[in-house]
Design a protein around this motif. Structure first.
Motif, PDB file in Angstrom:
ATOM      1  N   ASN A  89       0.810  -1.161  -0.135  1.00 58.04           N
ATOM      2  CA  ASN A  89       0.028   0.124   0.132  1.00 58.04           C
ATOM      3  C   ASN A  89       0.904   1.407  -0.097  1.00 58.04           C
ATOM      4  O   ASN A  89       0.379   2.476  -0.532  1.00 58.04           O
ATOM      5  N   HIS A  90       2.063   1.464   0.729  1.00 56.52           N
ATOM      6  CA  HIS A  90       2.844   2.311   0.722  1.00 56.52           C
ATOM      7  C   HIS A  90       3.488   2.836  -0.728  1.00 56.52           C
ATOM      8  O   HIS A  90       3.890   3.946  -0.844  1.00 56.52           O
ATOM      9  N   GLU A  91       3.530   1.766  -1.511  1.00 55.92           N
ATOM     10  CA  GLU A  91       4.070   2.211  -2.761  1.00 55.92           C
ATOM     11  C   GLU A  91       3.294   3.141  -3.483  1.00 55.92           C
ATOM     12  O   GLU A  91       3.604   3.792  -4.527  1.00 55.92           O
ATOM     13  N   PHE A  92       2.019   3.117  -2.949  1.00 51.01           N
ATOM     14  CA  PHE A  92       1.004   4.047  -3.636  1.00 51.01           C
ATOM     15  C   PHE A  92       0.853   5.637  -2.920  1.00 51.01           C
ATOM     16  O   PHE A  92       0.086   6.393  -3.329  1.00 51.01           O
TER      17      PHE A  92
ATOM     18  N   GLU B 136       3.831   7.966  -9.818  1.00 46.79           N
ATOM     19  CA  GLU B 136       5.253   8.112  -9.315  1.00 46.79           C
ATOM     20  C   GLU B 136       5.660   6.631  -9.115  1.00 46.79           C
ATOM     21  O   GLU B 136       6.911   6.640  -9.294  1.00 46.79           O
ATOM     22  N   LEU B 137       4.716   5.824  -8.654  1.00 46.76           N
ATOM     23  CA  LEU B 137       5.354   4.267  -8.530  1.00 46.76           C
ATOM     24  C   LEU B 137       5.739   3.719 -10.051  1.00 46.76           C
ATOM     25  O   LEU B 137       6.775   2.908  -9.851  1.00 46.76           O
TER      26      LEU B 137
ATOM     27  N   ARG C  79       7.141   5.858 -12.231  1.00 49.88           N
ATOM     28  CA  ARG C  79       8.330   6.326 -12.375  1.00 49.88           C
ATOM     29  C   ARG C  79       9.446   5.697 -11.636  1.00 49.88           C
ATOM     30  O   ARG C  79      10.601   5.431 -12.227  1.00 49.88           O
ATOM     31  N   LEU C  80       9.346   5.266 -10.396  1.00 48.30           N
ATOM     32  CA  LEU C  80      10.358   4.288  -9.726  1.00 48.30           C
ATOM     33  C   LEU C  80      10.712   3.081 -10.375  1.00 48.30           C
ATOM     34  O   LEU C  80      12.019   2.673 -10.318  1.00 48.30           O
ATOM     35  N   GLN C  81       9.628   2.467 -11.110  1.00 48.29           N
ATOM     36  CA  GLN C  81      10.147   1.238 -11.974  1.00 48.29           C
ATOM     37  C   GLN C  81      10.805   1.740 -13.169  1.00 48.29           C
ATOM     38  O   GLN C  81      11.629   0.987 -13.216  1.00 48.29           O
ATOM     39  N   GLN C  82      10.180   2.750 -13.757  1.00 48.03           N
ATOM     40  CA  GLN C  82      10.674   2.838 -15.158  1.00 48.03           C
ATOM     41  C   GLN C  82      11.718   3.950 -15.172  1.00 48.03           C
ATOM     42  O   GLN C  82      12.751   4.011 -16.069  1.00 48.03           O
ATOM     43  N   GLY C  83      12.108   4.773 -14.170  1.00 47.20           N
ATOM     44  CA  GLY C  83      13.155   5.858 -14.298  1.00 47.20           C
ATOM     45  C   GLY C  83      12.519   7.099 -14.755  1.00 47.20           C
ATOM     46  O   GLY C  83      11.377   7.220 -15.082  1.00 47.20           O
ATOM     47  N   GLY C  84      13.448   7.971 -14.784  1.00 53.46           N
ATOM     48  CA  GLY C  84      12.970   9.517 -15.404  1.00 53.46           C
ATOM     49  C   GLY C  84      12.657  10.439 -14.315  1.00 53.46           C
ATOM     50  O   GLY C  84      12.963  10.062 -12.997  1.00 53.46           O
ATOM     51  N   CYS C  85      12.743  11.707 -14.895  1.00 55.12           N
ATOM     52  CA  CYS C  85      12.544  12.950 -13.798  1.00 55.12           C
ATOM     53  C   CYS C  85      11.417  13.409 -13.822  1.00 55.12           C
ATOM     54  O   CYS C  85      11.303  14.691 -13.588  1.00 55.12           O
ATOM     55  N   GLU C  86      10.310  13.118 -14.431  1.00 48.72           N
ATOM     56  CA  GLU C  86       8.968  13.666 -14.482  1.00 48.72           C
ATOM     57  C   GLU C  86       8.454  13.869 -13.102  1.00 48.72           C
ATOM     58  O   GLU C  86       8.354  13.048 -12.317  1.00 48.72           O
ATOM     59  N   LYS C  87       7.867  14.710 -12.788  1.00 45.14           N
ATOM     60  CA  LYS C  87       7.445  15.441 -11.554  1.00 45.14           C
ATOM     61  C   LYS C  87       5.929  15.160 -11.185  1.00 45.14           C
ATOM     62  O   LYS C  87       4.987  15.578 -12.159  1.00 45.14           O
ATOM     63  N   PHE C  88       5.709  14.365 -10.344  1.00 40.45           N
ATOM     64  CA  PHE C  88       4.357  14.071  -9.994  1.00 40.45           C
ATOM     65  C   PHE C  88       4.032  14.372  -8.536  1.00 40.45           C
ATOM     66  O   PHE C  88       2.907  13.958  -8.254  1.00 40.45           O
ATOM     67  N   THR C  89       4.756  15.079  -7.937  1.00 37.48           N
ATOM     68  CA  THR C  89       4.657  15.276  -6.257  1.00 37.48           C
ATOM     69  C   THR C  89       5.399  16.613  -5.925  1.00 37.48           C
ATOM     70  O   THR C  89       5.859  17.508  -6.982  1.00 37.48           O
ATOM     71  N   ALA C  90       5.155  17.129  -4.732  1.00 33.43           N
ATOM     72  CA  ALA C  90       5.399  18.526  -4.482  1.00 33.43           C
ATOM     73  C   ALA C  90       6.968  18.432  -4.636  1.00 33.43           C
ATOM     74  O   ALA C  90       7.613  19.645  -4.641  1.00 33.43           O
ATOM     75  N   ARG C  91       7.573  17.461  -4.140  1.00 36.49           N
ATOM     76  CA  ARG C  91       9.076  17.211  -4.101  1.00 36.49           C
ATOM     77  C   ARG C  91       9.650  17.278  -5.519  1.00 36.49           C
ATOM     78  O   ARG C  91       9.067  16.669  -6.458  1.00 36.49           O
ATOM     79  N   GLN C  92      10.865  17.547  -5.644  1.00 37.08           N
ATOM     80  CA  GLN C  92      11.667  17.495  -7.069  1.00 37.08           C
ATOM     81  C   GLN C  92      12.480  16.235  -7.302  1.00 37.08           C
ATOM     82  O   GLN C  92      13.084  15.962  -6.384  1.00 37.08           O
ATOM     83  N   PRO C  93      12.112  15.701  -8.269  1.00 36.39           N
ATOM     84  CA  PRO C  93      12.804  14.166  -8.499  1.00 36.39           C
ATOM     85  C   PRO C  93      14.073  14.608  -8.998  1.00 36.39           C
ATOM     86  O   PRO C  93      14.485  15.705  -9.109  1.00 36.39           O
ATOM     87  N   CYS C  94      15.182  13.494  -9.066  1.00 33.09           N
ATOM     88  CA  CYS C  94      16.427  13.499  -9.609  1.00 33.09           C
ATOM     89  C   CYS C  94      17.345  14.722  -8.901  1.00 33.09           C
ATOM     90  O   CYS C  94      18.121  15.413  -9.689  1.00 33.09           O
ATOM     91  N   GLN C  95      17.115  14.903  -7.519  1.00 27.47           N
ATOM     92  CA  GLN C  95      18.038  15.922  -6.967  1.00 27.47           C
ATOM     93  C   GLN C  95      19.379  15.585  -6.941  1.00 27.47           C
ATOM     94  O   GLN C  95      20.270  16.252  -6.961  1.00 27.47           O
ATOM     95  N   ILE C  96      19.821  14.071  -6.936  1.00 26.95           N
ATOM     96  CA  ILE C  96      21.171  13.763  -6.961  1.00 26.95           C
ATOM     97  C   ILE C  96      21.353  12.981  -8.314  1.00 26.95           C
ATOM     98  O   ILE C  96      22.258  13.301  -8.974  1.00 26.95           O
ATOM     99  N   SER C  97      20.714  11.858  -8.482  1.00 29.01           N
ATOM    100  CA  SER C  97      20.820  11.426  -9.768  1.00 29.01           C
ATOM    101  C   SER C  97      20.147  11.721 -11.052  1.00 29.01           C
ATOM    102  O   SER C  97      18.945  12.059 -10.843  1.00 29.01           O
ATOM    103  N   GLN C  98      20.870  12.097 -11.925  1.00 32.82           N
ATOM    104  CA  GLN C  98      20.379  12.750 -12.923  1.00 32.82           C
ATOM    105  C   GLN C  98      20.723  11.984 -14.290  1.00 32.82           C
ATOM    106  O   GLN C  98      21.820  12.321 -14.803  1.00 32.82           O
ATOM    107  N   PRO C  99      19.839  11.370 -14.765  1.00 40.45           N
ATOM    108  CA  PRO C  99      18.720  11.081 -14.425  1.00 40.45           C
ATOM    109  C   PRO C  99      18.457   9.821 -13.690  1.00 40.45           C
ATOM    110  O   PRO C  99      19.401   9.053 -13.536  1.00 40.45           O
TER     111      PRO C  99
END
Length: 608
Positions: free
Chosen positions: A143-146, A152-153, A155-175
């Motif tokens: 349930n917590h994966e949702f 966003e789930l 994205r975690l599987q497939q990768g990438g930096c598309e933004k689905f939340t208030a926080r910014q993805p790919c802050q360290i790993s780009q991409p």
């Protein structure tokens, strides 16, 4: 065994602490699980292939050691073993793999979500990268994966930096490259086309001497997931019956050559047996009715969700269901070592054993005192590649985590009073009200806070100082605050839902914390719909027709925890993040006192 451990630790500060008092298996055969050996040297024909299946669950992004301990019986008596930490976890997995050439690693969900700051601040990308280094095979989503929504789930599987939340993805790993293992969700179906959101099953083949044996894995999350996450996060999805889904997939797996069937499910139970016992004594929980309907062709059920550790030969409960049932507790402190022997002529599992292995890595000092390393069980070195990931993200998080935000007079905890409210819940409700009570901020008069949104106690240091990382641990979800107008009658209906259907039953009610200035009574001996009375707001009785501006998290606003009445209301205004409101409260109200827990009154004994 459990009684011995309880007696040994009674009065020592371990009971009721953050430590886990559970006996666990040890590498090399000490305190074995479902048998006394994991190799069967000298066994006569028929020819066989031995498979090591390694299971874990409920990792929850615990990159660093979670300061938890397991207890084992040593020749000198009970011993506490410090456990967890992903670098040590990786080495433990490698050690189990090294015992034989044929192995698979599976996770039973909640690998991410409700995570500590080092992972959650970076949208759990650190956890995925660390687990990639462990070279696991499949994760059945929980349930917590949702928590951040199904997009966003993906994205975690497939990768990438598309933004689905208030926080910014790919802050360290780009991409961000995504998971190099498969997410499975057999019973999570898109409403629009009936397809599963993620693959339902996975296969892994093992070849020895020209003979191949195939492991088939079915990944399931609990059907009740929509009652545990924000409805917006699972919009357009339906969650189907777990047993029916698994049973329908078994013939398909068999047709694809599967000889061994493992169901990996984010649902679980509890037992009264020690972890190394196989009696299934006292087995209870939502996993049981699923097991009773599961096809006996299943060989192993790797479970999770309840954060309990157990190894269970289910044939002792029901001989018609002769599978192993396992769970490795929580936070990467245990691994389950499952040994399967497959007869290569009959293509069937002819022997299976399991044991839980403690992931001992480093000593720690916590609220229960110093927990040193012990020779009673093996320890594991830190895996260098995983440790580098942990260090990188820790270094990025430390400046923010260590920033002082204010002071508290004393500890603010989640422990429930007889009225089922908590000091910490009341504090968060007060902070939300404080952030939104000005007319331009929403004009809130009342605040609701759900207890499941509080993920850690808030304990200041010796000088009373509270830091940002502690606030983040309390509220890691990043919900926005929402203010809406409800009538008194609607507020009463919300409070009645605490004791109504779904996950909020009379047996286990989820009572909302309320802000200062509001009070009411409940009586669980009365019929449903008539349990709440004496609602008072700012000293005056709250009439059914009175309009009230109410602030809550976006999770509750969308009907989370089955509070469907909270999806109603009018004049909706969306504000800032819940965590920002808590930080602002500490900055303006320090030193923060412990709120009174007398806002709710139980006039009959609450069933806990």
């Amino acid at each position: 065994m459990r009684r011995l451990l309880a007696q040994a630790f009674r009065g020592s500060g371990w009971a009721r602490s953050g430590a886990v008092l559970a006996a666990a298996g040890v590498l090399g055969g000490l305190l074995a699980g479902c048998g006394t050996a994991t190799r069967w040297a000298g066994d006569p024909a028929p020819a066989h292939i031995d498979i090591t299946l390694i299971g874990f669950n409920d990792l929850h992004g615990n990159m660093e050691p979670p300061r938890m301990a397991h207890a084992v019986l040593s020749p000198t008596g009970p011993v506490a073993v410090p456990a967890g930490g992903m670098a040590y976890f990786a080495s433990a997995i490698a050690a189990l793999k090294a015992r034989g050439p044929h192995h698979a690693v599976v996770s039973a969900g909640d690998m991410v979500g409700a995570s500590p700051l080092v992972s959650s601040l970076f949208l759990d990308e650190p956890t995925i990268e660390a687990v990639n280094e462990m070279q696991i095979d499949f994760n059945a989503v929980g349930n917590h994966e949702f928590d951040r929504g199904w997009r966003e789930l993906l994205r975690l599987q497939q990768g990438g930096c598309e933004k689905f939340t208030a926080r910014q993805p790919c802050q360290i790993s780009q991409p961000f490259k995504g998971a190099r293992f498969g997410f499975l969700a057999a019973n999570t179906v898109r409403v629009e086309d009936g397809r599963t959101l993620l693959p339902a099953t996975g296969l892994k083949r093992f070849t020895q001497g020209g003979t191949t044996v195939t492991l088939g894995v079915i990944g399931l999350t609990l059907q009740a997931t929509p009652t545990m996450v924000s409805p917006s996060g699972v919009a357009g999805l339906r969650f189907e019956d777990e047993a029916a889904t698994a049973n329908a997939l078994i013939p398909q797996l068999k047709a694809q050559g599967a000889d061994v069937i493992a169901v990996v499910i984010h649902e679980g139970g509890n037992t009264t047996a020690g972890v190394q016992e196989t009696s299934c004594a006292g087995l209870s929980g939502d996993i049981v009715p699923i097991l009773e309907r599961l096809d006996p062709a299943v060989d192993v059920v790797v479970s999770g969700h309840t954060h309990q550790a157990y190894v269970c030969d289910y044939a002792r409960v029901n001989p018609a269901r002769p599978f192993l049932l396992t769970s490795a507790g929580q936070y990467g402190t245990l691994l389950t070592d499952i040994q399967l022997r497959v007869d290569t002529r009959t293509r069937r599992v002819v022997r299976k054993t399991a044991r839980n292995v403690i992931v001992q890595g480093e000593a720690f000092t916590g609220s229960q005192g110093h927990v040193p390393m012990t020779s009673a069980v093996p320890s594991f070195p830190a895996d260098p590649a995983v440790q580098k990931i942990v260090d990188t993200y820790r270094a990025a998080a430390i400046p923010l985590a260590q920033r002082p935000v204010g002071q508290a007079v004393s500890a603010l905890r989640r422990v429930l009073t007889p009225s089922l409210e908590s000091a910490l819940g009341n504090l968060v409700a007060d902070a939300q009200l404080h952030a939104t009570r000005a007319p331009e901020q929403g004009g809130a008069q009342l605040s609701f806070m759900n207890p499941g949104g509080l993920r850690a106690d808030l304990v200041p240091d010796a000088q009373g100082l509270v830091r940002y990382g502690q606030l983040f641990a309390v509220q890691p979800f990043g919900n926005q605050l929402v203010v809406k107008t409800f009538t008194g009658a609607q507020i009463r209906a919300v409070l009645e839902q605490q004791f109504a259907s779904g996950s909020n039953t009379v047996q286990r009610p989820r009572v909302l914390s309320v802000s200062s200035g509001f009070a009411y009574q409940f009586d669980l001996s009365r019929p449903a719909g008539e349990r709440v009375s004496q609602m008072v707001l700012q000293g005056a009785a709250l009439r059914d027709d009175m309009p009230v501006r109410v602030v809550m998290s976006s999770y509750l606003d969308s009907g989370g925890d089955n509070f469907t009445v909270l999806t109603e209301g009018r004049d909706r205004l969306v504000g800032g993040l819940d965590l920002d409101a808590l930080e602002a409260y500490f900055r303006t109200q320090s030193p923060v006192a412990v709120p009174a827990t007398n806002r709710i009154t139980s006039v009959a004994r609450a069933v806990r």
